[in-house]
Design an enzyme around this catalytic site. Structure first.
Site, PDB file in Angstrom:
ATOM      1  N   TYR A  42     148.906 -25.805 -60.117  1.00 27.57           N
ATOM      2  CA  TYR A  42     150.184 -25.513 -59.459  1.00 27.57           C
ATOM      3  C   TYR A  42     150.468 -26.496 -58.322  1.00 27.57           C
ATOM      4  O   TYR A  42     151.612 -26.709 -57.935  1.00 27.57           O
ATOM      5  CB  TYR A  42     150.211 -24.083 -58.902  1.00 27.57           C
ATOM      6  CG  TYR A  42     150.212 -22.987 -59.952  1.00 27.57           C
ATOM      7  CD1 TYR A  42     150.315 -23.284 -61.306  1.00 27.57           C
ATOM      8  CD2 TYR A  42     150.125 -21.655 -59.588  1.00 27.57           C
ATOM      9  CE1 TYR A  42     150.305 -22.283 -62.261  1.00 27.57           C
ATOM     10  CE2 TYR A  42     150.122 -20.653 -60.543  1.00 27.57           C
ATOM     11  CZ  TYR A  42     150.204 -20.967 -61.879  1.00 27.57           C
ATOM     12  OH  TYR A  42     150.205 -19.969 -62.816  1.00 27.57           O
TER      13      TYR A  42
ATOM     14  N   LYS B 119     136.979 -22.081 -67.648  1.00 31.57           N
ATOM     15  CA  LYS B 119     137.110 -22.567 -69.028  1.00 31.57           C
ATOM     16  C   LYS B 119     136.186 -23.780 -69.140  1.00 31.57           C
ATOM     17  O   LYS B 119     136.614 -24.903 -69.457  1.00 31.57           O
ATOM     18  CB  LYS B 119     138.592 -22.903 -69.300  1.00 31.57           C
ATOM     19  CG  LYS B 119     138.929 -23.212 -70.734  1.00 31.57           C
ATOM     20  CD  LYS B 119     138.910 -22.001 -71.639  1.00 31.57           C
ATOM     21  CE  LYS B 119     139.201 -22.402 -73.086  1.00 31.57           C
ATOM     22  NZ  LYS B 119     138.915 -21.340 -74.057  1.00 31.57           N
TER      23      LYS B 119
ATOM     24  N   ASP C  92     139.402 -16.798 -71.679  1.00 33.51           N
ATOM     25  CA  ASP C  92     139.969 -16.101 -72.845  1.00 33.51           C
ATOM     26  C   ASP C  92     139.230 -14.794 -73.094  1.00 33.51           C
ATOM     27  O   ASP C  92     139.840 -13.748 -73.359  1.00 33.51           O
ATOM     28  CB  ASP C  92     139.967 -17.004 -74.093  1.00 33.51           C
ATOM     29  CG  ASP C  92     138.749 -17.906 -74.177  1.00 33.51           C
ATOM     30  OD1 ASP C  92     137.922 -17.898 -73.251  1.00 33.51           O
ATOM     31  OD2 ASP C  92     138.613 -18.622 -75.190  1.00 33.51           O
TER      32      ASP C  92
ATOM     33  N   ASP D  12     146.435 -16.128 -61.424  1.00 34.37           N
ATOM     34  CA  ASP D  12     147.824 -15.680 -61.481  1.00 34.37           C
ATOM     35  C   ASP D  12     148.016 -14.745 -62.674  1.00 34.37           C
ATOM     36  O   ASP D  12     148.559 -13.646 -62.571  1.00 34.37           O
ATOM     37  CB  ASP D  12     148.717 -16.929 -61.621  1.00 34.37           C
ATOM     38  CG  ASP D  12     150.188 -16.619 -61.500  1.00 34.37           C
ATOM     39  OD1 ASP D  12     150.530 -15.489 -61.144  1.00 34.37           O
ATOM     40  OD2 ASP D  12     150.999 -17.533 -61.765  1.00 34.37           O
TER      41      ASP D  12
ATOM     42  N   ASP E 289     147.844 -10.222 -62.732  1.00 38.72           N
ATOM     43  CA  ASP E 289     148.954  -9.410 -63.246  1.00 38.72           C
ATOM     44  C   ASP E 289     148.480  -8.473 -64.356  1.00 38.72           C
ATOM     45  O   ASP E 289     148.902  -7.317 -64.439  1.00 38.72           O
ATOM     46  CB  ASP E 289     150.089 -10.300 -63.776  1.00 38.72           C
ATOM     47  CG  ASP E 289     151.120 -10.578 -62.684  1.00 38.72           C
ATOM     48  OD1 ASP E 289     150.835 -10.271 -61.510  1.00 38.72           O
ATOM     49  OD2 ASP E 289     152.205 -11.098 -63.004  1.00 38.72           O
TER      50      ASP E 289
END
Ligand code: NAD
Length: 356
Positions: free
Chosen positions: A142, A191, A223, A247, A251
């Site tokens: 980001y 990852k 994942d 992020d 959520d």
């Protein structure tokens, strides 16, 4: 103890929910012999109205001069047509960067009384959901370079993801310290089978895991983590992860616990000062109607006591009072269920105060 707390009531339901949180903090202060002094700070829409900008320097200064910051929520339709740099949300970004906050911490806790609000199967919920996602907030993709260019007759877009060791180490420390105040377990999510940033992330986390030998540590690929949060969330205590993974996963974590009005959060940086706020927005649709659920803000105040002021017992007392009120069947409209009693924002505050 004596503490100065910067209070940002903000817009929409902000002033109503913050009012209840301050009443609860005052009651906790009285019970345990502390003094909390509050300094009002204008940020967001109200600051645009008063000063023409969402976070004037003098208002940020008040936050920096305080021991911690409590925020309700900012924003609303009144300011939606303002230019980008004059939007209420810009105040929030300026506050985070001005306070040097690099970690966002969101508990995912399912209160058993609200189990029906979870979209997960009852047998999964029955095992309990109580973990916290520690998300790196100011690094990664980001904040890397973003560019779109013409290449070979078509457009090509690039976003750069990078992390340096010190950025990983400081968020890792927040996770291990947080785990020390909880069930002493950290799961680091990355990852590492694909990304260099994740391999470095893992290396630094392993180094910290040796240092914090009293904390149980494991790695998990992102994942798999997305699946495990839905399949068996009871296995997690503290999840630590980089900005984009955090992020998305935070959520997902909020969703499985049901009510948005119940979830607190903290943002931390160097030192003990933090920014504490509910995860929801300013709910303009119910503002000024005494309908908002103040519990997310009240639990944010409890987090402040625990993580910024080391007042573990005081925080536990507030959580216990919330638990009693839910046991009693009191519900604000957002979490109303059959057989429960509907109360407004201030009556919910009264009830929590009674049990505190
Ligand atoms: P929202 O979270 O404000 O509201 C979404 C829905 O949840 C609404 O129906 C609302 O009534 C309900 N809700 C939210 N909090 C509640 C509470 N405590 N009690 C009962 N019901 C509650 O999200 P939105 O509608 O997308 O955004 C409204 C405004 O808030 C926008 O201006 C947005 O930019 C801003 N916002 C601010 C923050 C922040 O201050 N940190 C975060 C998100 C959104």
């Amino acid at each position: 103890m004596e503490k100065q707390i910067a209070v940002i009531r903000g817009d929409g339901i902000g002033p109503e929910i913050v009012e209840q949180a301050l009443r609860v903090m005052d009651a906790a202060a009285k019970k345990y012999g502390h003094t909390f002094r509050y300094v009002d700070v204008d940020m967001g829409g109200i600051a645009i109205d008063h000063f023409g900008e969402p976070l004037p320097a003098a208002e940020l200064e008040k936050c920096l001069a305080s021991d911690s910051v409590l925020l309700g929520a900012v924003g609303g339709p009144k300011w939606d047509s303002m230019p980008g740099d004059k939007r209420p949300e810009k105040g929030l970004l300026a506050l985070r960067s001005g306070m040097g906050l690099y970690s966002n911490n969101r508990p995912a806790k399912l209160w058993p009384q609200l189990a029906d609000a979870s979209p997960l199967k009852p047998e999964i919920v029955a095992k309990g959901i109580d973990f916290i996602v520690v998300r790196e907030l100011i690094g990664g993709v980001y904040f890397g370079e973003h560019r779109t260019e013409e290449a070979d007759g078509e457009q090509k877009a690039t976003d750069v993801m990078s992390y340096s060791e010190h950025e990983i180490e400081r968020i890792g420390r927040i996770a291990f310290e947080t785990a020390g105040k909880r069930r002493k377990k950290v799961t680091s999510i990355d990852k590492a089978n694909v990304l260099d940033t994740s391999r470095l992330w893992r290396k630094v986390m392993h180094r910290l895991a040796e240092e914090y030998s009293g904390i149980e540590y494991s790695d998990m690929l992102v994942d798999n983590a997305a699946m495990q949060i839905a399949k068996d969330p009871s296995q997690f205590d503290v999840i630590v992860t980089e900005n984009m993974f955090g992020d998305i996963l935070s959520d997902e974590a909020s969703m499985i616990t049901g009510s948005i009005g119940m979830i607190p959060s903290s943002s931390l940086g160097e030192g003990s000062r933090g920014l504490y706020e509910p995860i929801h927005g300013s709910a303009p649709d119910i503002a000024g109607q005494d309908k908002a659920n103040p519990i997310g803000t009240i639990l944010s105040a409890a987090m402040m006591l625990k993580y910024s002021f080391d007042m573990d017992e005081e925080a536990a007392a507030i959580e216990a009072a919330v638990n009693r009120v839910l046991d009693e069947g009191l519900r604000t409209a957002d979490m109303m269920a059959e057989g429960c009693r509907l109360v407004g924002c201030s009556e919910m505050g009264d009830a929590i105060l009674k049990y505190l």
